[in-house]
Design a protein around this motif. Structure first.
Motif, PDB file in Angstrom:
ATOM      1  N   ALA A  71     -35.632 -25.635 -14.671  1.00  0.00           N
ATOM      2  CA  ALA A  71     -34.187 -25.605 -14.486  1.00  0.00           C
ATOM      3  C   ALA A  71     -33.747 -24.324 -13.783  1.00  0.00           C
ATOM      4  CB  ALA A  71     -33.488 -25.738 -15.840  1.00  0.00           C
ATOM      5  N   LEU A  72     -34.329 -23.193 -14.180  1.00  0.00           N
ATOM      6  CA  LEU A  72     -33.941 -21.910 -13.596  1.00  0.00           C
ATOM      7  C   LEU A  72     -34.280 -21.826 -12.113  1.00  0.00           C
ATOM      8  CD1 LEU A  72     -34.907 -19.411 -16.420  1.00  0.00           C
ATOM      9  CD2 LEU A  72     -32.654 -19.656 -15.389  1.00  0.00           C
ATOM     10  N   THR A  73     -35.491 -22.216 -11.740  1.00  0.00           N
ATOM     11  CA  THR A  73     -35.864 -22.114 -10.333  1.00  0.00           C
ATOM     12  C   THR A  73     -35.060 -23.096  -9.487  1.00  0.00           C
ATOM     13  OG1 THR A  73     -37.719 -23.678 -10.526  1.00  0.00           O
ATOM     14  CG2 THR A  73     -38.187 -21.353 -10.941  1.00  0.00           C
ATOM     15  N   THR A  74     -34.848 -24.300 -10.014  1.00  0.00           N
ATOM     16  CA  THR A  74     -34.084 -25.303  -9.269  1.00  0.00           C
ATOM     17  C   THR A  74     -32.650 -24.855  -9.061  1.00  0.00           C
ATOM     18  OG1 THR A  74     -35.471 -27.101 -10.127  1.00  0.00           O
ATOM     19  CG2 THR A  74     -33.318 -27.705  -9.240  1.00  0.00           C
ATOM     20  N   GLN A  75     -32.014 -24.330 -10.118  1.00  0.00           N
ATOM     21  CA  GLN A  75     -30.613 -23.927  -9.970  1.00  0.00           C
ATOM     22  C   GLN A  75     -30.496 -22.733  -9.027  1.00  0.00           C
ATOM     23  OE1 GLN A  75     -28.967 -22.904 -13.802  1.00  0.00           O
ATOM     24  NE2 GLN A  75     -29.582 -20.776 -13.664  1.00  0.00           N
ATOM     25  N   THR A  76     -31.495 -21.843  -9.007  1.00  0.00           N
ATOM     26  CA  THR A  76     -31.450 -20.688  -8.109  1.00  0.00           C
ATOM     27  C   THR A  76     -31.459 -21.130  -6.657  1.00  0.00           C
ATOM     28  OG1 THR A  76     -32.553 -19.252  -9.714  1.00  0.00           O
ATOM     29  CG2 THR A  76     -32.644 -18.584  -7.402  1.00  0.00           C
ATOM     30  N   TYR A  77     -32.399 -22.004  -6.309  1.00  0.00           N
ATOM     31  CA  TYR A  77     -32.484 -22.447  -4.921  1.00  0.00           C
ATOM     32  C   TYR A  77     -31.320 -23.354  -4.530  1.00  0.00           C
ATOM     33  CZ  TYR A  77     -36.946 -20.201  -4.172  1.00  0.00           C
ATOM     34  OH  TYR A  77     -37.929 -19.255  -3.999  1.00  0.00           O
ATOM     35  N   ARG A  78     -30.822 -24.124  -5.467  1.00  0.00           N
ATOM     36  CA  ARG A  78     -29.666 -24.983  -5.169  1.00  0.00           C
ATOM     37  C   ARG A  78     -28.434 -24.127  -4.907  1.00  0.00           C
ATOM     38  NH1 ARG A  78     -29.117 -29.291  -9.559  1.00  0.00           N
ATOM     39  NH2 ARG A  78     -30.978 -30.066  -8.492  1.00  0.00           N
TER      40      ARG A  78
END
Length: 308
Positions: A71-78
């Motif tokens: 969730a953290l990596t996905t939200q960062t790149y999004r």
């Protein structure tokens, strides 16, 4: 984070830090490598005790198995993708600190700077091997892992990189993977769908920059080199040194840098979670990696903030 491969995180400290969660030349990593370069500590050769605690067990498992990490990596790149248009349209938008911008950025082609290890590629399988074998990072095993070209992309990074490329933004990989790992690294990046415009988008540890003296695994010279050709819209990393030079690797000076540039995070700078290693760790034991493992662990235990 090439790996700027740092020593494995102790289990007690990892448990405390995971709630805040957020080389490996030498995982600083994903390597001190500041991308931190992995420390050149010798591997432990004793037969591992299956019941012995390992400092890095929880941290590696969290990266590999938790939904929270994804969730953290996905939200960062999004979130970064949502800021791309604003960065492109603001003529004076620049993600290099003034001391590293030696020329005017206006009129230059746009680019983003990305660390590789634990920012773009996930090296947790390498860390997992160290946990299972009771060892610590060393250059021989690290180079062998890179040669396998099996690292997978972090969740969200491929979509972001492709979106940036579609808007005419060049992806530059400023890594503390050594320059002799160039071929294997670029092959790994291409194999997972990450854009590689040309071989020279990889600026590894050992890249020569005329007129700039590099100290250890610091990336300031390579960021200056990138700035000569590009307007840097964003930087991505898992270590503070992936964004700005860390002159004195002490907890106080690191926090001072964060205080100075804290407003840049979430707009120009994007930090990825990495509880498995980092240059923050040796800052807690006076950057003396030659100390025995138990001495380093004791220093980190002493650094714990225990409520009275």
């Amino acid at each position: 984070m090439s790996p700027r491969a740092l020593s494995p995180l102790p289990a007690v400290l990892a448990t405390t830090l995971l709630l805040a969660a957020c080389k490996p030349t030498a995982p600083a990593t994903k390597a001190p490598a500041t991308e931190a370069t992995p420390p050149a500590t010798a591997a432990v050769t004793a037969t591992p005790d299956a019941t012995a605690a390992d400092d890095n067990l929880n941290a590696v498992l969290w990266v590999q198995r938790s939904a929270e990490y994804r969730a953290l990596t996905t939200q960062t790149y999004r979130a970064a993708a949502d800021h791309l248009d604003a960065a492109l349209n603001a003529a004076h938008w620049d993600a290099l600190v003034p001391d590293e911008r030696g020329n005017a950025s206006t009129g230059l082609k746009p680019a983003v700077i990305m660390d590789i290890d634990e920012t773009v590629l996930d090296n947790s399988p390498y860390q997992a091997r160290l946990v299972q074998q009771g060892k610590e990072y060393d250059e021989v095993t690290w180079d062998a892992w890179v040669a396998e070209k099996k690292a997978k992309p972090l969740p969200g990074v491929v979509d972001f990189a492709k979106a940036a490329t579609a808007k005419g933004v060049t992806v530059l990989y400023v890594s503390n993977r050594a320059v002799h790992l160039n071929e294997a690294t670029l092959a790994n990046l291409r194999s997972v769908g990450l854009p590689v415009a040309s071989d020279d988008v990889f600026l590894g540890l050992g890249t020569v920059v005329d007129g700039c003296e590099q100290h250890g695994s610091e990336k300031n010279c390579r960021r200056r080199l990138a700035g000569q050709k590009y307007r840097v819209l964003m930087q991505f990393g898992d270590q503070l040194g992936d964004f700005v030079q860390v002159v004195s690797n002490t907890p106080g000076d690191r926090n001072a840098l964060l205080d100075e540039y804290g407003d840049w995070f979430g707009e120009r700078w994007w930090m990825l979670p990495n509880p498995t290693y980092g240059s923050w760790e040796p800052a807690l034991f006076n950057n003396d990696r030659a100390q025995p493992r138990q001495a380093r662990r004791a220093a980190k235990r002493d650094a714990l903030d225990v409520a009275p």
